[in-house]
Write an enzyme that holds these catalytic residues in place. Structure first.
Site, mmCIF file in Angstrom:
data_model
loop_
_atom_site.group_PDB
_atom_site.id
_atom_site.type_symbol
_atom_site.label_atom_id
_atom_site.label_comp_id
_atom_site.label_asym_id
_atom_site.label_seq_id
_atom_site.Cartn_x
_atom_site.Cartn_y
_atom_site.Cartn_z
ATOM 1 N N HIS A 1 -0.050 7.956 -14.681
ATOM 2 C CA HIS A 1 -1.078 8.075 -13.647
ATOM 3 C C HIS A 1 -0.430 8.704 -12.421
ATOM 4 O O HIS A 1 0.415 8.105 -11.775
ATOM 5 C CB HIS A 1 -1.632 6.692 -13.286
ATOM 6 N N ARG B 1 -11.463 12.449 -12.109
ATOM 7 C CA ARG B 1 -11.263 13.501 -11.101
ATOM 8 C C ARG B 1 -11.258 14.876 -11.772
ATOM 9 O O ARG B 1 -11.853 15.834 -11.269
ATOM 10 C CB ARG B 1 -9.940 13.273 -10.361
ATOM 11 N N ARG C 1 0.823 -1.206 0.000
ATOM 12 C CA ARG C 1 0.000 0.000 0.000
ATOM 13 C C ARG C 1 0.856 1.254 0.000
ATOM 14 O O ARG C 1 1.870 1.333 0.681
ATOM 15 C CB ARG C 1 -0.929 0.000 1.215
ATOM 16 N N ARG D 1 4.125 7.247 -5.952
ATOM 17 C CA ARG D 1 3.799 5.931 -6.503
ATOM 18 C C ARG D 1 5.054 5.209 -6.982
ATOM 19 O O ARG D 1 5.160 3.993 -6.912
ATOM 20 C CB ARG D 1 2.805 6.084 -7.652
#
Length: 333
Positions: free
Chosen positions: A194, A170, A100, A107
Site C-alpha cells: 500500500h 483511487r 499520524r 509510511r
C-alpha cells in the site's frame, strides 16, 4: 404510584440484554477512525459500534456526537471506553490507532512508533474478542498487519490489512476521469505494498471487458504516448498531496474500510485487493503481507485469486517483499 414509563409501556418480555450479534469495534478515534465509524454507521452494518482510544475526553465527545444522531441511524447501540472490555464479543475489530503520518514522511518511517502502540492494543483486542476478524488500517499497513498477526496469534485468514483496496479505488477513479466513465465501470487492480511501491496490473485494466492493453499495447510503459503511467503515479502521490493540503487523509480510507466491513459482515464473498500473508505466492519466501485479490467473507479471507502477472510485475512484488522483510526483521516486539 407507578412511574410514567410504567403507565406508558406494558412490558411483555424481560430484556435479558442479549449480546450483540454484529458488533464492530473501531480502535482509534482520530480522523481515520471516525471516518470509518461514520461510513459503517451509514451502511447499517452493525447492531453495536464500540469506540476505543486513550484520549478519554475526545473519545466521549465523539461517542456523544454520534449518539445524538441516533434518530438518523439504524445502529441501536454506540458505546465507548478506554478499557477494552467495551469491545467484548466483536465480530470485526478495525485498528486505526497510531502515530499520524506527517507531510513528506513515508509510511515505512512510521513503523517502530506504531509497533509499540500495537503491543498494547492487540493483546487487549484478543482478550475480549478471541474470535474476531482483525482489520488493520494504521500505516505502514502491510508491516503492521504482519505485527498484528504475530502478536495476536490469530490464523492468517482472520488478520487482514486494508492494503490496496484504497489504491485500487483511487486508480479506478483516475482511470474514469481520463475516460469519462464512472469508476464502478472501470476495472483495474493495484497490488503489492500500500503506497510507494504498489504495482498496477495493466494487463487486467478494462472497461466492459474490453482490455485497454489490447487497444494500446504500450499501456503503462514509458513508450505509451497517452502516458497512462501517470495515472498510477498520481495514485502513489495522492495521499501525500491530500496530507499537504488538509493535514491528513480520512474520507476515502473511511469509505474503503466500510466497503471491506460490508463484505465481511454480510459474508458477500466479494474480491478485494487486501493485505494478506503472501509467502509461497509470486516467488515470495518470507512472512510478509502484501495486497493480492482476496475473497472476503464472515470468516475473513477464504480464498486468494491467482493473478497472471508479467515477469516485471512479479519482480516489483518481490522487491516490495524484500523491502518489507528488511524492515520487519529489525522490529522489536
Amino acid at each position: 404510584m407507578s412511574c410514567m414509563k410504567e403507565q406508558l409501556i406494558i412490558n411483555i418480555l424481560k430484556d435479558e440484554h442479549a449480546p450483540a450479534q454484529n458488533k464492530i469495534t473501531v480502535v482509534g478515534v482520530g480522523a481515520v477512525g471516525m471516518a470509518c465509524a461514520m461510513s459503517i454507521l451509514m451502511k447499517d452494518l452493525a447492531d453495536e459500534l464500540a469506540l476505543v482510544d486513550v484520549i478519554e475526553d475526545k473519545l466521549k465527545g465523539e461517542m456523544m456526537d454520534l449518539q445524538h444522531g441516533s434518530l438518523f441511524l439504524r445502529t441501536p447501540k454506540i458505546v465507548s471506553g478506554k478499557d477494552y472490555s467495551v469491545t467484548a464479543n466483536s465480530k470485526l475489530v478495525i485498528v486505526t490507532a497510531g502515530a499520524r503520518q506527517q507531510e513528506g514522511e513515508s509510511r515505512l518511517n512510521l513503523v517502530q512508533r506504531n509497533v509499540n502502540i500495537f503491543k498494547f492494543i492487540i493483546p487487549n483486542v484478543v482478550k475480549y474478542s478471541p474470535d474476531a476478524t482483525l482489520l488493520v488500517v494504521s500505516n505502514p499497513v502491510d508491516v503492521l498487519t504482519y505485527v498484528a498477526w504475530k502478536i495476536s496469534g490469530f490464523p492468517k485468514h482472520r488478520v487482514i490489512g486494508s492494503g490496496c483496496n484504497l489504491d485500487s479505488a483511487r486508480f479506478r477513479y483516475l482511470m474514469g476521469e481520463k475516460l469519462g466513465v464512472h469508476a464502478q465501470s472501470c476495472h483495474g487492480w493495484v497490488v503489492g505494498e500500500h503506497g510507494d511501491s504498489s504495482v498496477p496490473v495493466w494487463s487486467g485494466v478494462n472497461v466492459a471487458g474490453v482490455s485497454l492493453q489490447t487497444l494500446n499495447p504500450e499501456l503503462g510503459t514509458d513508450a505509451d504516448k497517452e502516458n497512462w503511467k501517470e495515472v498510477h503515479k498520481q495514485v502513489v502521490e495522492s495521499a501525500y498531496e491530500v496530507i499537504k493540503l488538509k493535514g491528513y487523509t480520512s474520507w476515502a480510507i473511511g469509505l474503503s474500510v466500510a466497503d471491506l466491513a460490508e463484505t465481511i459482515m454480510k459474508n458477500l464473498r466479494r474480491v478485494h485487493p487486501v493485505s494478506t500473508k503472501v509467502k509461497g505466492l509470486y516467488g515470495v519466501h518470507e512472512d510478509v503481507f502484501l495486497s493480492v485479490p482476496c475473497v472476503l467473507g464472515n470468516q475473513g479471507i477464504t480464498d486468494v485469486v491467482k493473478m497472471t502477472l508479467k515477469p516485471e510485475e512479479e519482480d516489483r512484488l518481490r522487491k516490495s517483499s524484500d523491502t518489507l522483510w528488511g524492515i520487519q526483521k529489525e522490529l522489536h516486539f
